[in-house]
Write a protein that holds these residues in place. Structure first.
Motif, PDB file in Angstrom:
ATOM      1  N   LEU A   1      -8.500  -2.140   2.329  1.00 47.01           N
ATOM      2  CA  LEU A   1      -7.628  -1.906   1.180  1.00 47.01           C
ATOM      3  C   LEU A   1      -7.345  -0.428   0.969  1.00 47.01           C
ATOM      4  CD1 LEU A   1      -6.174  -3.238  -1.221  1.00 47.01           C
ATOM      5  CD2 LEU A   1      -8.277  -2.966  -2.543  1.00 47.01           C
ATOM      6  N   LEU A   2      -8.352   0.420   1.201  1.00 48.25           N
ATOM      7  CA  LEU A   2      -8.208   1.854   0.933  1.00 48.25           C
ATOM      8  C   LEU A   2      -7.765   2.641   2.159  1.00 48.25           C
ATOM      9  CD1 LEU A   2     -11.369   2.430  -1.312  1.00 48.25           C
ATOM     10  CD2 LEU A   2      -9.016   1.971  -2.034  1.00 48.25           C
ATOM     11  N   ALA A   3      -7.531   1.969   3.261  1.00 52.71           N
ATOM     12  CA  ALA A   3      -7.073   2.668   4.471  1.00 52.71           C
ATOM     13  C   ALA A   3      -5.618   3.087   4.305  1.00 52.71           C
ATOM     14  CB  ALA A   3      -7.216   1.760   5.687  1.00 52.71           C
ATOM     15  N   PRO A   4      -5.185   4.167   4.985  1.00 51.15           N
ATOM     16  CA  PRO A   4      -3.775   4.587   4.906  1.00 51.15           C
ATOM     17  C   PRO A   4      -2.864   3.471   5.420  1.00 51.15           C
ATOM     18  CG  PRO A   4      -5.121   6.277   5.945  1.00 51.15           C
ATOM     19  CD  PRO A   4      -5.983   5.059   5.837  1.00 51.15           C
ATOM     20  N   PRO A   5      -1.618   3.424   4.959  1.00 51.99           N
ATOM     21  CA  PRO A   5      -0.692   2.390   5.437  1.00 51.99           C
ATOM     22  C   PRO A   5      -0.500   2.466   6.949  1.00 51.99           C
ATOM     23  CG  PRO A   5       0.195   3.542   3.524  1.00 51.99           C
ATOM     24  CD  PRO A   5      -1.020   4.296   3.950  1.00 51.99           C
ATOM     25  N   ASN A   6      -0.328   1.327   7.547  1.00 52.46           N
ATOM     26  CA  ASN A   6      -0.071   1.246   8.985  1.00 52.46           C
ATOM     27  C   ASN A   6       1.417   1.499   9.216  1.00 52.46           C
ATOM     28  OD1 ASN A   6       0.318   0.573  11.655  1.00 52.46           O
ATOM     29  ND2 ASN A   6      -1.008  -1.225  11.592  1.00 52.46           N
ATOM     30  N   PHE A   7       1.772   2.771   9.441  1.00 53.68           N
ATOM     31  CA  PHE A   7       3.183   3.124   9.566  1.00 53.68           C
ATOM     32  C   PHE A   7       3.822   2.507  10.807  1.00 53.68           C
ATOM     33  CE2 PHE A   7       1.687   6.457   6.702  1.00 53.68           C
ATOM     34  CZ  PHE A   7       2.708   6.478   5.759  1.00 53.68           C
ATOM     35  N   ARG A   8       3.028   2.270  11.826  1.00 56.35           N
ATOM     36  CA  ARG A   8       3.567   1.647  13.034  1.00 56.35           C
ATOM     37  C   ARG A   8       4.104   0.248  12.720  1.00 56.35           C
ATOM     38  NH1 ARG A   8       1.748  -1.906  16.499  1.00 56.35           N
ATOM     39  NH2 ARG A   8      -0.316  -1.918  15.516  1.00 56.35           N
ATOM     40  N   LEU A   9       3.414  -0.433  11.796  1.00 55.76           N
ATOM     41  CA  LEU A   9       3.814  -1.790  11.447  1.00 55.76           C
ATOM     42  C   LEU A   9       5.022  -1.817  10.515  1.00 55.76           C
ATOM     43  CD1 LEU A   9       2.930  -4.723  11.947  1.00 55.76           C
ATOM     44  CD2 LEU A   9       1.536  -4.575   9.878  1.00 55.76           C
ATOM     45  N   VAL A  10       5.080  -0.858   9.589  1.00 54.16           N
ATOM     46  CA  VAL A  10       6.156  -0.897   8.596  1.00 54.16           C
ATOM     47  C   VAL A  10       7.349  -0.018   8.952  1.00 54.16           C
ATOM     48  CG1 VAL A  10       4.502  -1.378   6.754  1.00 54.16           C
ATOM     49  CG2 VAL A  10       5.172   0.984   7.205  1.00 54.16           C
TER      50      VAL A  10
ATOM     51  N   LYS B   1       0.835  -1.208   0.000  1.00 53.17           N
ATOM     52  CA  LYS B   1       0.000   0.000   0.000  1.00 53.17           C
ATOM     53  C   LYS B   1       0.868   1.255   0.000  1.00 53.17           C
ATOM     54  CE  LYS B   1      -2.864  -0.604   3.485  1.00 53.17           C
ATOM     55  NZ  LYS B   1      -3.999  -0.282   4.391  1.00 53.17           N
ATOM     56  N   LEU B   2       1.924   1.229   0.796  1.00 52.98           N
ATOM     57  CA  LEU B   2       2.826   2.380   0.848  1.00 52.98           C
ATOM     58  C   LEU B   2       3.495   2.608  -0.503  1.00 52.98           C
ATOM     59  CD1 LEU B   2       4.257   4.589   2.467  1.00 52.98           C
ATOM     60  CD2 LEU B   2       5.945   2.864   3.173  1.00 52.98           C
ATOM     61  N   ALA B   3       3.928   1.524  -1.139  1.00 48.65           N
ATOM     62  CA  ALA B   3       4.564   1.636  -2.457  1.00 48.65           C
ATOM     63  C   ALA B   3       3.604   2.204  -3.489  1.00 48.65           C
ATOM     64  CB  ALA B   3       5.077   0.265  -2.909  1.00 48.65           C
ATOM     65  N   PHE B   4       2.348   1.761  -3.443  1.00 47.61           N
ATOM     66  CA  PHE B   4       1.360   2.256  -4.401  1.00 47.61           C
ATOM     67  C   PHE B   4       1.141   3.758  -4.238  1.00 47.61           C
ATOM     68  CE2 PHE B   4      -2.965   3.170  -5.844  1.00 47.61           C
ATOM     69  CZ  PHE B   4      -2.936   2.607  -7.112  1.00 47.61           C
ATOM     70  N   LEU B   5       1.041   4.217  -2.997  1.00 41.11           N
ATOM     71  CA  LEU B   5       0.859   5.650  -2.749  1.00 41.11           C
ATOM     72  C   LEU B   5       2.075   6.453  -3.224  1.00 41.11           C
ATOM     73  CD1 LEU B   5      -0.790   5.696   0.796  1.00 41.11           C
ATOM     74  CD2 LEU B   5      -1.866   6.276  -1.384  1.00 41.11           C
ATOM     75  N   LEU B   6       3.268   5.956  -2.942  1.00 41.03           N
ATOM     76  CA  LEU B   6       4.481   6.672  -3.329  1.00 41.03           C
ATOM     77  C   LEU B   6       4.627   6.730  -4.849  1.00 41.03           C
ATOM     78  CD1 LEU B   6       7.019   5.288  -0.699  1.00 41.03           C
ATOM     79  CD2 LEU B   6       6.052   7.595  -0.799  1.00 41.03           C
ATOM     80  N   ILE B   7       4.401   5.596  -5.502  1.00 39.63           N
ATOM     81  CA  ILE B   7       4.525   5.548  -6.962  1.00 39.63           C
ATOM     82  C   ILE B   7       3.473   6.437  -7.619  1.00 39.63           C
ATOM     83  CG2 ILE B   7       4.209   4.067  -8.986  1.00 39.63           C
ATOM     84  CD1 ILE B   7       6.912   3.743  -7.715  1.00 39.63           C
ATOM     85  N   SER B   8       2.264   6.424  -7.102  1.00 42.22           N
ATOM     86  CA  SER B   8       1.198   7.277  -7.650  1.00 42.22           C
ATOM     87  C   SER B   8       1.550   8.747  -7.477  1.00 42.22           C
ATOM     88  CB  SER B   8      -0.136   6.968  -6.963  1.00 42.22           C
ATOM     89  OG  SER B   8      -0.521   5.635  -7.180  1.00 42.22           O
TER      90      SER B   8
END
Length: 426
Positions: A212-221, A92-99
């Motif tokens: 699926l559409l929720a923001p990435p869980n930064f605490r986890l990654v 999810k993080l990669a998709f947001l960054l690439i977009s």
């Protein structure tokens, strides 16, 4: 004889053989894309296609970073549920960054068109769409590689490589030229995504019960983001160095010269990309908690494989430069064939450097990134000062590669001496 037999019976060599053959066929498909289009396009538009494809390679660096992080997570995490959750959040993080990157580049596309002397921004915009589509397929393929399913991972890449060739030929034949080549890349990435998803599910990939559409869980990654930065700097630097000549020539020379140079550049890069599979297999095999002797043995074997395979290619390119360029790219691209051996030396150097960098990245040794950043700055200064001829551009690459190789050797020598001194004092 016993040692030789055990060497070839090892999982490492077997995985290398499978992935190398797969990568070889993928490489043939990826490089067939260029000779096929070089025969259907004149040098100037072909040079634009080659520059756009090189740009696509640079833009996929972030995806490669996330893919490598995913491989490392799978290799070192023991909690299966947490492993799957981290992978999903990284995607999810990669998709947001690439977009986001694609949106910014789309806004800046008129300026990039002028800087790289493109005829239109439309093929560039299509390429950005292909970049976004590449995200899920890239993660599924990383999942397959991490589980050492190199056959399935290779099939996914084969579908993309030969799909690109088939649709590229069709669309350029229909008169779409540069835009047709970019649409071919887009379609190929869709096909790769479809198959990789199917194969990954068979291995055990599944989407965790998360929105699926929720923001990435930064605490986890978050624990992996620092490592992602190391991967980004390291592999980003290597990828940029291997393609830097294309951008420099495209900027400082005429489109005709840049197009003709693209022919030998495409051939020379066979050495770099065809041997890259060796480093990938090594990356999945090295364990952070493994014994240093076993890890070092994997490094030596990988370095030897790349040196042997790349050395054979370098010899052939040096003996028959004009014939090989003419056969692969066409007679319109043989004007600078005499430079093929020199450029091949640079590509073999970067291939060997890639093995060393991959080894230290797999062990999460962050100091390697400092050497690579310094190397990029060094080659940037060289290119700015000496770009009067194509030979000068290539010599700059060789000088930068040699400087980084020596720097790594001196760095490790100092570390080893420090450890020995500390042990003696203790």
């Amino acid at each position: 004889m016993q040692k030789l037999r055990s060497l070839f019976a090892s999982d490492f060599i077997r995985h290398n053989a499978v992935f190398f053959v797969g990568s070889l066929l993928v490489g043939v498909g990826n490089y067939l894309f260029y000779p096929a289009l070089s025969h259907s396009l004149s040098p100037s538009p072909f040079g634009e296609v080659q520059a756009l494809a090189a740009l696509f390679l640079q833009l996929t660096i972030l995806l490669n970073v996330m893919g490598q992080v995913s491989v490392n997570v799978i290799a070192n995490y023991t909690d299966e549920q947490k492993k799957q959750a981290v992978l999903f959040e990284l995607e999810k993080l990669a998709f947001l960054l690439i977009s986001g990157v694609s949106l910014v580049l789309a806004i800046l596309s008129p300026h990039l068109k002028n800087a790289l002397q493109f005829e239109s921004v439309v093929p560039f915009l299509v390429l950005l769409l292909a970049l976004v589509v590449t995200v899920p397929g890239s993660f599924r393929n990383a999942f397959l590689r991490a589980h050492q399913k190199f056959g399935a991972a290779s099939v996914a890449l084969l579908i993309g490589a030969y799909g690109k060739v088939a649709f590229g030929l069709l669309l350029t034949y229909l008169g779409f030229k540069v835009g047709g080549a970019m649409w071919a890349i887009f379609i190929a990435q869709l096909l790769t995504w479809t198959y990789a998803t199917y194969a990954a599910k068979k291995v055990g990939y599944h989407r965790p019960h998360a929105k699926l559409l929720a923001p990435p869980n930064f605490r986890l990654v978050f624990p992996e983001l620092r490592y992602a930065l190391l991967v980004l700097v390291s592999f980003g630097a290597i990828t940029l160095l291997s393609s830097l000549d294309v951008f420099v020539v495209r900027h400082f020379f005429s489109p005709q010269v840049a197009g003709e140079y693209a022919g030998i550049s495409t051939v020379a890069k066979i050495i770099f990309f065809f041997t890259a599979s060796v480093a990938q297999v090594m990356f999945t095999s090295i364990k952070m908690k493994g014994h240093w002797r076993e890890n070092r043995r994997l490094l030596v074997r990988s370095f030897g494989l790349v040196a042997g395979l790349g050395g054979v290619a370098l010899l052939l390119f040096s003996l028959f430069p004009k014939q090989i360029v003419g056969l692969l790219m066409g007679s319109a691209y043989t004007a600078y064939a005499s430079l093929l051996s020199l450029l091949s030396v640079a590509m073999l150097g970067f291939a060997l450097l890639n093995v060393i960098v991959t080894y230290y990245v797999a062990l999460r040794i962050y100091a390697i990134s400092i050497i690579l950043i310094a190397g990029l700055l060094f080659v940037g200064v060289l290119m700015a000062m000496h770009h009067g001829s194509l030979r000068a551009v290539i010599n700059n690459l060789i000088a930068a590669c040699a400087a980084m190789g020596v720097s790594v050797f001196v760095w490790r020598l100092l570390i080893t001496n420090r450890k020995v001194t500390h042990a003696a004092v203790s």
